[in-house]
Design a protein around this motif. Structure first.
Motif, PDB file in Angstrom:
ATOM      1  N   ASN A  43      -4.563 -44.307 -20.336  1.00  0.00           N
ATOM      2  CA  ASN A  43      -4.198 -44.872 -19.028  1.00  0.00           C
ATOM      3  C   ASN A  43      -2.751 -44.565 -18.671  1.00  0.00           C
ATOM      4  O   ASN A  43      -2.106 -45.340 -17.958  1.00  0.00           O
ATOM      5  CB  ASN A  43      -4.444 -46.374 -19.018  1.00  0.00           C
ATOM      6  CG  ASN A  43      -5.917 -46.683 -19.087  1.00  0.00           C
ATOM      7  OD1 ASN A  43      -6.679 -46.267 -18.231  1.00  0.00           O
ATOM      8  ND2 ASN A  43      -6.333 -47.386 -20.114  1.00  0.00           N
ATOM      9  N   ALA A  44      -2.245 -43.463 -19.138  1.00  0.00           N
ATOM     10  CA  ALA A  44      -0.846 -43.089 -18.928  1.00  0.00           C
ATOM     11  C   ALA A  44      -0.487 -43.095 -17.452  1.00  0.00           C
ATOM     12  O   ALA A  44      -1.219 -42.588 -16.613  1.00  0.00           O
ATOM     13  CB  ALA A  44      -0.584 -41.700 -19.505  1.00  0.00           C
ATOM     14  N   GLY A  45       0.655 -43.709 -17.158  1.00  0.00           N
ATOM     15  CA  GLY A  45       1.170 -43.710 -15.805  1.00  0.00           C
ATOM     16  C   GLY A  45       0.474 -44.655 -14.847  1.00  0.00           C
ATOM     17  O   GLY A  45       0.821 -44.710 -13.677  1.00  0.00           O
ATOM     18  N   GLN A  46      -0.490 -45.415 -15.304  1.00  0.00           N
ATOM     19  CA  GLN A  46      -1.248 -46.302 -14.430  1.00  0.00           C
ATOM     20  C   GLN A  46      -0.757 -47.747 -14.537  1.00  0.00           C
ATOM     21  O   GLN A  46      -0.164 -48.132 -15.544  1.00  0.00           O
ATOM     22  CB  GLN A  46      -2.744 -46.237 -14.770  1.00  0.00           C
ATOM     23  CG  GLN A  46      -3.320 -44.838 -14.746  1.00  0.00           C
ATOM     24  CD  GLN A  46      -3.048 -44.115 -13.443  1.00  0.00           C
ATOM     25  OE1 GLN A  46      -3.335 -44.619 -12.363  1.00  0.00           O
ATOM     26  NE2 GLN A  46      -2.444 -42.933 -13.544  1.00  0.00           N
ATOM     27  N   THR A  47      -1.034 -48.523 -13.518  1.00  0.00           N
ATOM     28  CA  THR A  47      -0.647 -49.936 -13.528  1.00  0.00           C
ATOM     29  C   THR A  47      -1.847 -50.863 -13.414  1.00  0.00           C
ATOM     30  O   THR A  47      -1.704 -52.071 -13.532  1.00  0.00           O
ATOM     31  CB  THR A  47       0.332 -50.247 -12.373  1.00  0.00           C
ATOM     32  OG1 THR A  47      -0.301 -49.906 -11.141  1.00  0.00           O
ATOM     33  CG2 THR A  47       1.623 -49.471 -12.539  1.00  0.00           C
ATOM     34  N   GLN A  48      -3.024 -50.298 -13.166  1.00  0.00           N
ATOM     35  CA  GLN A  48      -4.236 -51.114 -13.095  1.00  0.00           C
ATOM     36  C   GLN A  48      -5.426 -50.303 -13.571  1.00  0.00           C
ATOM     37  O   GLN A  48      -5.390 -49.080 -13.591  1.00  0.00           O
ATOM     38  CB  GLN A  48      -4.460 -51.625 -11.677  1.00  0.00           C
ATOM     39  CG  GLN A  48      -4.573 -50.544 -10.638  1.00  0.00           C
ATOM     40  CD  GLN A  48      -4.613 -51.114  -9.227  1.00  0.00           C
ATOM     41  OE1 GLN A  48      -4.524 -52.310  -9.032  1.00  0.00           O
ATOM     42  NE2 GLN A  48      -4.738 -50.262  -8.244  1.00  0.00           N
ATOM     43  N   ASN A  49      -6.498 -51.003 -13.939  1.00  0.00           N
ATOM     44  CA  ASN A  49      -7.705 -50.333 -14.400  1.00  0.00           C
ATOM     45  C   ASN A  49      -8.353 -49.553 -13.263  1.00  0.00           C
ATOM     46  O   ASN A  49      -8.402 -50.035 -12.133  1.00  0.00           O
ATOM     47  CB  ASN A  49      -8.719 -51.347 -14.927  1.00  0.00           C
ATOM     48  CG  ASN A  49      -8.380 -51.838 -16.296  1.00  0.00           C
ATOM     49  OD1 ASN A  49      -7.897 -51.079 -17.124  1.00  0.00           O
ATOM     50  ND2 ASN A  49      -8.622 -53.103 -16.556  1.00  0.00           N
ATOM     51  N   PRO A  50      -8.859 -48.369 -13.555  1.00  0.00           N
ATOM     52  CA  PRO A  50      -9.569 -47.609 -12.523  1.00  0.00           C
ATOM     53  C   PRO A  50     -10.884 -48.305 -12.174  1.00  0.00           C
ATOM     54  O   PRO A  50     -11.467 -49.010 -12.994  1.00  0.00           O
ATOM     55  CB  PRO A  50      -9.812 -46.253 -13.183  1.00  0.00           C
ATOM     56  CG  PRO A  50      -9.716 -46.501 -14.641  1.00  0.00           C
ATOM     57  CD  PRO A  50      -8.792 -47.656 -14.820  1.00  0.00           C
ATOM     58  N   LYS A  51     -11.365 -48.075 -10.961  1.00  0.00           N
ATOM     59  CA  LYS A  51     -12.600 -48.706 -10.505  1.00  0.00           C
ATOM     60  C   LYS A  51     -13.847 -47.918 -10.881  1.00  0.00           C
ATOM     61  O   LYS A  51     -14.952 -48.420 -10.790  1.00  0.00           O
ATOM     62  CB  LYS A  51     -12.531 -48.919  -9.003  1.00  0.00           C
ATOM     63  CG  LYS A  51     -11.467 -49.924  -8.591  1.00  0.00           C
ATOM     64  CD  LYS A  51     -11.361 -50.024  -7.087  1.00  0.00           C
ATOM     65  CE  LYS A  51     -10.339 -51.024  -6.629  1.00  0.00           C
ATOM     66  NZ  LYS A  51      -9.015 -50.895  -7.146  1.00  0.00           N
ATOM     67  N   SER A  52     -13.666 -46.682 -11.303  1.00  0.00           N
ATOM     68  CA  SER A  52     -14.802 -45.836 -11.681  1.00  0.00           C
ATOM     69  C   SER A  52     -14.347 -44.794 -12.691  1.00  0.00           C
ATOM     70  O   SER A  52     -13.142 -44.552 -12.843  1.00  0.00           O
ATOM     71  CB  SER A  52     -15.375 -45.126 -10.452  1.00  0.00           C
ATOM     72  OG  SER A  52     -14.429 -44.188  -9.956  1.00  0.00           O
ATOM     73  N   MET A  53     -15.296 -44.153 -13.328  1.00  0.00           N
ATOM     74  CA  MET A  53     -14.963 -43.075 -14.261  1.00  0.00           C
ATOM     75  C   MET A  53     -14.364 -41.893 -13.502  1.00  0.00           C
ATOM     76  O   MET A  53     -13.513 -41.193 -14.024  1.00  0.00           O
ATOM     77  CB  MET A  53     -16.195 -42.636 -15.052  1.00  0.00           C
ATOM     78  CG  MET A  53     -16.666 -43.671 -16.063  1.00  0.00           C
ATOM     79  SD  MET A  53     -15.363 -44.202 -17.207  1.00  0.00           S
ATOM     80  CE  MET A  53     -15.116 -42.732 -18.172  1.00  0.00           C
ATOM     81  N   GLU A  54     -14.801 -41.676 -12.270  1.00  0.00           N
ATOM     82  CA  GLU A  54     -14.249 -40.590 -11.470  1.00  0.00           C
ATOM     83  C   GLU A  54     -12.765 -40.844 -11.174  1.00  0.00           C
ATOM     84  O   GLU A  54     -11.944 -39.939 -11.245  1.00  0.00           O
ATOM     85  CB  GLU A  54     -15.035 -40.428 -10.167  1.00  0.00           C
ATOM     86  CG  GLU A  54     -16.432 -39.885 -10.358  1.00  0.00           C
ATOM     87  CD  GLU A  54     -17.434 -40.913 -10.892  1.00  0.00           C
ATOM     88  OE1 GLU A  54     -17.169 -42.150 -10.835  1.00  0.00           O
ATOM     89  OE2 GLU A  54     -18.488 -40.487 -11.386  1.00  0.00           O
TER      90      GLU A  54
END
Length: 96
Positions: A43-54
């Motif tokens: 999850n590098a560089g992210q601040t929240q969980n993604p909503k999908s695998m895409e």
């Protein structure tokens, strides 16, 4: 130079931990530019969980692109494939 540094294309036999949310393109490039092997976390560089695998895959691609702009040195991406619990087969495939 030793076998590890030759294999990794680094100056020093140092590999950073992927550290999931803590890593970023800037961190990975800094480690690689200093002679080690920088490693992007899932999850590098992210601040929240993604909503999908895409969305997850696109986030990873974007971080890889950022690292490539910041260094021409070797770096790695730590990716854990999700598995189907019933038959232990990968259910998503991505190319980066």
């Amino acid at each position: 130079m030793n076998r590890i540094t030759k294999l990794l294309g680094t100056e020093f036999p140092i590999i950073s931990a992927a550290m999931n949310w803590v890593t970023s393109a800037a961190f990975v490039a800094a480690v690689s530019n200093a002679g080690g092997m920088g490693v992007l976390g899932p999850n590098a560089g992210q601040t929240q969980n993604p909503k999908s695998m895409e969305e997850y895959a696109e986030n990873v691609r974007n971080e890889i692109r950022k690292v490539k702009k910041l260094t021409d040195k070797s770096f790695a991406v730590n990716y854990v494939f999700p598995f189907n619990e019933n038959d232990i087969q990968p259910i998503y495939y991505f190319t980066f």
